[in-house]
Design an enzyme around this catalytic site. Structure first.
Site, mmCIF file in Angstrom:
data_model
loop_
_atom_site.group_PDB
_atom_site.id
_atom_site.type_symbol
_atom_site.label_atom_id
_atom_site.label_comp_id
_atom_site.label_asym_id
_atom_site.label_seq_id
_atom_site.Cartn_x
_atom_site.Cartn_y
_atom_site.Cartn_z
ATOM 1 C CG HIS A 1 19.526 -15.437 11.598
ATOM 2 N ND1 HIS A 1 19.728 -14.791 12.794
ATOM 3 C CD2 HIS A 1 19.837 -16.748 11.825
ATOM 4 C CE1 HIS A 1 20.129 -15.660 13.713
ATOM 5 N NE2 HIS A 1 20.205 -16.858 13.149
ATOM 6 C CG ASP B 1 18.586 -11.693 12.549
ATOM 7 O OD1 ASP B 1 17.710 -12.564 12.329
ATOM 8 O OD2 ASP B 1 19.717 -11.971 12.980
ATOM 9 C CB SER C 1 22.392 -18.067 15.567
ATOM 10 O OG SER C 1 20.994 -17.992 15.713
#
Length: 346
Positions: free
Chosen positions: A300, A272, A144
């Site tokens: 995600h 996502d 991320s």
């Protein structure tokens, strides 16, 4: 589709394809608990970062080294950390996570935090590890926020600017403005609220200890309810940006995809919730050094699959495979024997 962008081989279990289920379920499942040793690494500006080293590491100084950078407000305790570091360990690698400033077990010293484009600390850490383990193959992975940071770092440093054999970026928000918009829409606001609560709690603690370069009253600070607002009023002034727009533009790594020279694997889910589904349609074509694998589902940092009688991390399995491939290539190039490794089935 560009030849550097290909479908991922991930398939969700029946009934678990929903992107929010994939995103949230890893937090509810039993986590792999791994013993760690903490190292405080001082930085040139007087601050520090915490390194979390997995115990039971290979004894050889030339054993391959896996370096992990976590996501926004993540840590060694994040669900993906144990899976990814455990996969590296199982593949015969020494594994370490760098906590961004203030994300370890103690608050950082300076009146600042970290952000998506903050590559200097990672560059320093990789350099220190290069001196410590000069003969070890090294691969860095980011998740991320840490993935966007890592992509930006490898693009900035070129093919030989880092002692890395490769980089792996997982669920990278390569267009930060688009991600801020996505997280301010629908159910994704739940994730935004959770992350902002954690960020604001840390900054409030620092504000209570001494002056911070934030021109807000405590009431105004508490009312910041979106990443656009928070990054405009907090992240930008703390780290030398003129506004949230300036921060997003300069820190987003997507604009640099065509400039990457280091072998880089990007793992992404089209569903996502932290970013738009057409993310890569609006980014430059990745260079030939980049392989982007996009799954239809995964959420995600989810990517749970049914394997060996239970739900397990496809990300960990895919990362383990990639580490084995790069270890084999590195060992063949150096003429050294390949360290003992087994295929990761986490």
């Amino acid at each position: 589709m560009s030849r550097t962008i290909v479908p991922a081989d991930y398939r969700p279990p029946r009934g678990l394809s929903n992107r929010h289920v994939q995103t949230l379920l890893p937090r509810l499942l039993p986590r792999r608990r791994l013993a760690r040793d903490t190292e405080i690494l001082n930085l040139p500006d007087g601050d520090f970062v915490e390194l979390a080293w997995l115990r039971q590491a290979p004894r050889r100084d030339d054993a391959p080294l896996f370096i992990l950078f976590h996501g926004l407000e993540g840590s060694f305790d994040s669900p993906y950390a144990g899976a990814l570091m455990g996969a590296a360990q199982q593949a015969g690698w020494r594994a370490v996570m760098m906590h961004f400033r203030g994300c370890g077990q103690a608050p950082n010293r300076l009146p600042r935090a970290y952000h998506s484009g903050d590559t200097a600390d990672a560059y320093w850490v990789i350099g220190q590890l290069a001196q410590r383990y000069p003969h070890a193959i090294k691969v860095a992975a980011g998740v991320s926020l840490g993935a966007n940071m890592l992509v930006k770092l490898v693009a900035e440093q070129g093919g030989d600017g880092l002692d890395l054999a490769g980089a792996i970026a997982i669920c990278a928000p390569l267009d930060l403005a688009a991600s801020a918009d996505a997280l301010n829409t629908g159910f994704a606001r739940i994730y935004q609220r959770h992350l902002l609560r954690s960020l604001k709690r840390k900054v409030m603690a620092k504000m209570a200890q001494g002056p911070m370069p934030i021109a807000l009253s405590p009431h105004q600070f508490k009312e910041l309810d979106s990443f656009w607002a928070y990054d405009n009023e907090v992240t930008a002034p703390l780290h030398g940006f003129s506004s949230a727009s300036d921060y997003y533009r300069r820190a987003s790594a997507g604009r640099l995809l065509s400039e990457i020279e280091l072998p880089t694997l990007i793992l992404h889910a089209a569903d996502d919730p932290f970013m738009p589904g057409d993310l890569f349609d609006h980014l430059p074509t990745p260079s030939d050094s980049v392989r982007v694998e996009i799954a239809r589902h995964g959420g995600h940092v989810g990517f749970l699959e049914y394997r060996r009688g239970g739900l397990r991390s496809w990300l960990a399995r895919r990362v383990g495979e990639q580490l084995n491939d790069w270890a084999a290539l590195g060992s063949a190039a150096s003429g050294q024997p390949i360290p003992s490794a087994s295929r990761s089935d986490n």
